[in-house]
Motif scaffolding. Structure first.
Motif, short mmCIF file in Angstrom:
data_model
loop_
_atom_site.label_atom_id
_atom_site.label_comp_id
_atom_site.label_asym_id
_atom_site.label_seq_id
_atom_site.Cartn_x
_atom_site.Cartn_y
_atom_site.Cartn_z
N SER A 32 0.83 -1.21 0.00
CA SER A 32 0.00 0.00 0.00
C SER A 32 0.86 1.26 0.00
O SER A 32 2.02 1.25 0.44
N PRO A 72 -8.17 4.38 -6.07
CA PRO A 72 -7.61 4.07 -4.75
C PRO A 72 -8.59 3.26 -3.92
O PRO A 72 -9.81 3.31 -4.14
N TYR A 73 -8.06 2.50 -2.96
CA TYR A 73 -8.87 1.70 -2.04
C TYR A 73 -8.36 1.93 -0.63
O TYR A 73 -7.16 1.75 -0.36
N GLY A 74 -9.26 2.32 0.29
CA GLY A 74 -8.86 2.53 1.67
C GLY A 74 -8.27 1.26 2.27
O GLY A 74 -8.82 0.17 2.09
N TYR A 75 -7.15 1.41 2.96
CA TYR A 75 -6.46 0.26 3.54
C TYR A 75 -7.36 -0.49 4.53
O TYR A 75 -7.39 -1.72 4.55
N MET A 115 -8.69 6.83 1.24
CA MET A 115 -7.45 6.49 1.93
C MET A 115 -7.82 6.30 3.40
O MET A 115 -8.85 6.80 3.85
N THR A 116 -7.00 5.59 4.15
CA THR A 116 -7.24 5.37 5.57
C THR A 116 -6.20 6.13 6.37
O THR A 116 -5.00 6.05 6.07
N ASP A 168 -11.55 5.98 7.19
CA ASP A 168 -11.46 6.28 5.77
C ASP A 168 -11.77 7.75 5.52
O ASP A 168 -12.67 8.33 6.13
N ALA A 177 -3.20 3.66 1.37
CA ALA A 177 -4.19 3.17 0.42
C ALA A 177 -3.55 2.18 -0.53
O ALA A 177 -2.34 2.22 -0.78
N TRP A 202 -4.28 0.59 -4.62
CA TRP A 202 -4.78 1.19 -5.86
C TRP A 202 -4.74 0.17 -7.00
O TRP A 202 -4.04 -0.84 -6.94
#
Length: 373
Positions: A284, A317-320, A328-329, A335, A365, A367
């Motif tokens: 990430s 993107p993808y929140g962790y 994003m986290t 988030d 994050a 992605w």
């Protein structure tokens, strides 16, 4: 084997050197070693990428759905409509199975449930970059295939001229239909595409698409060579598409090369085998600061692709913490909306605001980057 040298001798007539038989034996041994090494070296004669279904970055299966188009194994696109549904599942080759020439690890299964309407269709396809690739050229398609019960299979080449290029696309069905049985068999199909005289290639996204037709209603009869409605599954392996008049044995490339070729079109930060959206820190993007006053901050970082993309990709993107797209986290596990900037073919900048006051603001994050045709 060490190189063998011919003893020429010291006399002018060479009589004290190797005899003709010994000399030619050494030459033959040297030649055989060079020839064997040349044959075992990987080539790039296969116009398709991931023809052996080795790379599955996005997922290893897709549930049955009437959903238009979806990518499954890298570079392979399933399409369906008119009420027809398709599914995809990665299949593991059993050790010792002699059906395959290259000892692959995987092959693919595509399931079809026909909608039974005039507009029904289902295909498995790959788009090859460049509309001009087969113009006036002879080519050969070879592949392994089997079905649950005997079925027909249609093959089509579609030339797509790209943005602002010639319209409509040109369709070149490669009939007649193939009879596919329940045991893996190698099929060889000569491919003919006439010279694309008078056509204009646009500014981007032009391609030459290979379509395997699995199901077809009357609307697509011409493109599918008259394929009937069909339901069930097809399995494919060792698909090779090459220029020339001879179909050669399937030529696998090393995994590192195949992955790099796939990543020109699609890449993600997750490790291979980890599903997109999974809570997993490995790979990430993390932006981290310490020792700052208590306040809310924007925190960001550059992310660099492993492989230069063919065009500016669509980055998601993808929140962790949750795997939620567009997020994003932060360091509190919350988030927050992610923003992207300077997205290019080699990198992008990603940033977000922390959710509240903290002296140690950080964001992270995963992605995906999609530059498919």
């Amino acid at each position: 084997m060490a190189q063998q040298h011919i003893n020429l001798g010291t006399q002018s007539d060479g009589k004290d050197g190797d005899t003709n038989r010994i000399a030619w034996g050494k030459a033959e041994s040297n030649f055989n070693e060079i020839y064997g090494s040349a044959l075992s070296a990987p080539s790039f004669r296969n116009l398709l990428i991931n023809g052996n279904f080795d790379i599955w970055q996005r997922a290893t299966s897709l549930p049955s759905a009437v959903i238009g188009q979806r990518y499954c194994a890298d570079r392979w696109l399933t399409q369906s409509g008119g009420g027809s549904a398709n599914s995809v599942a990665q299949q593991l080759v059993t050790l010792g199975d002699t059906s395959f020439s290259s000892n692959p690890r995987y092959y693919t299964r595509v399931g079809v449930t026909s909608g039974g309407t005039t507009g029904s269709y289902a295909t498995l396809s790959q788009k090859i970059e460049g509309a001009q690739r087969l113009s006036g050229r002879q080519a050969m398609l070879s592949f392994l295939c089997r079905t649950d019960v005997p079925k027909k299979l249609g093959i089509e080449i579609e030339v797509q001229y790209g943005s602002s290029g010639s319209s409509p696309n040109d369709s070149f069905p490669q009939g007649p239909l193939l009879d596919i049985g329940t045991v893996f068999r190698r099929y060889v199909v000569p491919i003919t595409v006439p010279a694309l005289t008078g056509k204009t290639i646009g500014s981007g996204n032009d391609s030459t698409a290979l379509h395997f037709w699995l199901d077809s209603g009357a609307t697509y009869a011409a493109r599918s060579s008259g394929l009937p409605y069909q339901s069930g599954w097809f399995e494919f392996a060792e698909v090779q598409f090459e220029l020339g008049a001879i179909a050669t044995a399937f030529d696998p490339r090393p995994a590192v090369q195949e992955l790099a070729l796939c990543q020109r079109y699609f890449e993600r930060s997750y490790d291979l085998g980890v599903a997109t959206g999974t809570r997993n820190a490995n790979g990430s993007v993390v932006a981290y600061m310490t020792g700052v006053p208590a306040a809310q901050y924007k925190v960001g970082s550059m992310a660099y692709f492993k492989t230069t993309k063919r065009a500016t990709p669509l980055v998601t993107p993808y929140g962790y913490a949750t795997g939620t797209p567009g997020m994003m986290t932060d360091g509190s596990g919350i988030d927050t909306s992610a923003s992207l900037s300077v997205v290019g073919t080699g990198s992008f900048y990603i940033f977000a605001s922390t959710s509240g006051s903290t002296t140690t603001p950080n964001t992270s994050a995963h992605w995906t980057a999609d530059a498919e045709l």
